[in-house]
Design an enzyme around this catalytic site. Structure first.
Site, short mmCIF file in Angstrom:
data_model
loop_
_atom_site.label_atom_id
_atom_site.label_comp_id
_atom_site.label_asym_id
_atom_site.label_seq_id
_atom_site.Cartn_x
_atom_site.Cartn_y
_atom_site.Cartn_z
N VAL A 66 0.93 -1.08 0.05
CA VAL A 66 0.00 0.10 0.11
C VAL A 66 0.68 1.36 0.06
O VAL A 66 0.45 2.30 -0.27
CB VAL A 66 -0.79 -0.06 1.16
CG1 VAL A 66 -2.06 -0.91 1.12
CG2 VAL A 66 -0.19 -0.13 2.50
N ASN A 92 -7.13 0.28 5.55
CA ASN A 92 -7.23 -0.37 6.94
C ASN A 92 -5.60 -1.14 7.04
O ASN A 92 -5.57 -1.33 8.32
CB ASN A 92 -7.96 -1.58 6.84
CG ASN A 92 -7.82 -2.45 7.78
OD1 ASN A 92 -8.29 -2.31 9.12
ND2 ASN A 92 -7.39 -3.65 7.80
N SER A 142 -6.23 5.15 15.50
CA SER A 142 -5.99 3.93 16.53
C SER A 142 -6.25 4.80 17.70
O SER A 142 -6.15 6.28 17.87
CB SER A 142 -4.36 3.42 16.42
OG SER A 142 -4.33 2.99 17.65
N TYR A 155 4.20 4.07 15.96
CA TYR A 155 2.76 4.02 15.87
C TYR A 155 1.97 5.09 16.19
O TYR A 155 1.17 5.41 15.42
CB TYR A 155 2.47 2.40 16.50
CG TYR A 155 0.97 2.12 16.12
CD1 TYR A 155 0.88 1.63 14.83
CD2 TYR A 155 0.09 2.11 17.24
CE1 TYR A 155 -0.58 1.06 14.79
CE2 TYR A 155 -1.18 1.51 17.08
CZ TYR A 155 -1.53 1.03 15.72
OH TYR A 155 -2.75 0.56 15.38
N ALA A 157 2.87 8.18 16.49
CA ALA A 157 3.01 9.18 15.43
C ALA A 157 2.26 9.08 14.09
O ALA A 157 1.95 10.10 13.45
CB ALA A 157 4.55 9.54 15.26
N LYS A 159 -0.29 7.34 13.69
CA LYS A 159 -1.81 7.33 13.67
C LYS A 159 -2.12 8.54 13.97
O LYS A 159 -3.44 9.03 13.55
CB LYS A 159 -2.28 6.23 14.73
CG LYS A 159 -2.02 4.57 14.25
CD LYS A 159 -2.79 4.36 13.06
CE LYS A 159 -2.52 2.65 12.64
NZ LYS A 159 -3.28 2.45 11.39
N ILE A 188 -8.60 -4.76 20.04
CA ILE A 188 -9.36 -5.78 19.25
C ILE A 188 -8.75 -7.07 18.95
O ILE A 188 -7.41 -6.82 19.06
CB ILE A 188 -9.63 -5.29 17.88
CG1 ILE A 188 -10.02 -3.76 17.84
CG2 ILE A 188 -10.80 -5.99 17.06
CD1 ILE A 188 -11.50 -3.43 18.45
#
Ligand code: NAD
Length: 256
Positions: A66, A92, A142, A155, A157, A159, A188
């Site tokens: 992606v 996603n 998130s 992560y 930074a 998100k 989750i």
């Protein structure tokens, strides 16, 4: 639930794992009567997952990174040629590196920002011309977007940047009548969290008012709502799907 999405063309990235959020999102859209294409870097797994998803409707799998412009433009082009212009696209795919900043490899920092953030930028820049007016792009943020996590600096930074891009995209793509929102999953039960749930599950669950971890389908239901006419005036914001994680400082006090 019938959200009147029948016949809509939907793309979902990061949909290779049958117990992941992307797979659950694709399944929900298929159950609503949409046609789906899925994208993942793990080629054999995304093909297998699409085979399983085909029980619910028409689905086509693409192997692509992606964060790679050329690969993604090919996906957009091919999907639009195969199915027709795209109505709903869900960014996603994501990765989550865990290490204190002092120990985080530069390569992991770069990969985090490439996969989580550059992918969203590429969709903002190259996807709209393959989309129908009235479409929507939905990005995975998130809970770290709201409250960053120690040992998840990259992560957190990334998100936070996803949310900033979501707002900018909502404004910039409004001329094409494209809404852009994000979803914020809490904790989750997917591969991404399996180890933490196994080792510190009790502590994590104490953060959640609903007193259970979320399932991928809990998130999928929220994403389908965001994509639907029911959310027609919701733009440039996020839907938190966390069972009330930290809705108070101490959710577990309610039960002691
Ligand atoms: P997961 O690890 O099960 O799935 C992520 C998928 O993304 C995998 O199939 C992986 O192969 C794919 N992927 C990774 N790099 C890619 C790339 N370069 N190109 C294409 N595909 C790539 O994760 P999940 O738990 O299902 O999470 C889905 C999204 O939700 C992620 O963006 C994640 O950050 C976010 N999220 C998850 C949670 C949670 O509790 N699980 C919480 C907050 C946010």
């Amino acid at each position: 639930m019938d959200y009147n999405l029948k016949g809509k063309i939907v793309g979902v990235t990061g949909a290779a794992s049958p117990n992941g959020i992307g797979y659950a999102i694709a399944r929900r859209f298929l159950q609503e009567g949409c046609k789906c294409f899925t994208v993942d870097i793990v080629g054999d797994k995304v093909a297998l997952a699409a085979e399983a998803l085909s029980e619910f409707g028409e689905v086509k799998a693409y192997t692509a990174d992606v964060s790679d412009k050329d690969q993604m433009i090919k996906v957009y082009e091919d999907a639009a040629a195969a199915f027709g212009k795209i109505d709903i696209y869900v960014n996603n795919a994501g990765v989550g590196h865990t290490a204190p900043l002092a120990e985080l490899d530069e390569e992991d920092w770069d990969r985090e920002l490439r996969v989580d953030v550059k992918s969203v930028f590429l969709s903002a820049k190259y996807l709209p011309k393959y989309m129908n007016r009235g479409g929507t792009i939905i990005n995975a943020a998130s809970f770290v977007t709201l409250i960053p996590s120690a040992v998840m600096g990259a992560y957190s930074a990334a998100k936070a940047a996803v949310m900033a891009l979501t707002r900018v995209m909502a404004a910039e793509l409004s001329g094409m009548d494209i809404r852009v929102n994000a979803y914020i999953p809490g904790i989750i039960d997917t591969n991404m969290n399996r180890q933490r749930i196994e080792t510190i599950g009790d502590k994590l669950q104490a953060q959640i008012a609903t007193q259970r971890f979320g399932m991928p389908d809990d998130v999928a239901k929220g994403v389908v709502f965001l994509a639907s006419e029911a959310a027609s005036y919701i733009n440039g914001t996020y839907l938190e799907v966390s069972g009330g994680k930290f809705c108070v400082q101490n959710p577990n006090y309610a039960h002691v």
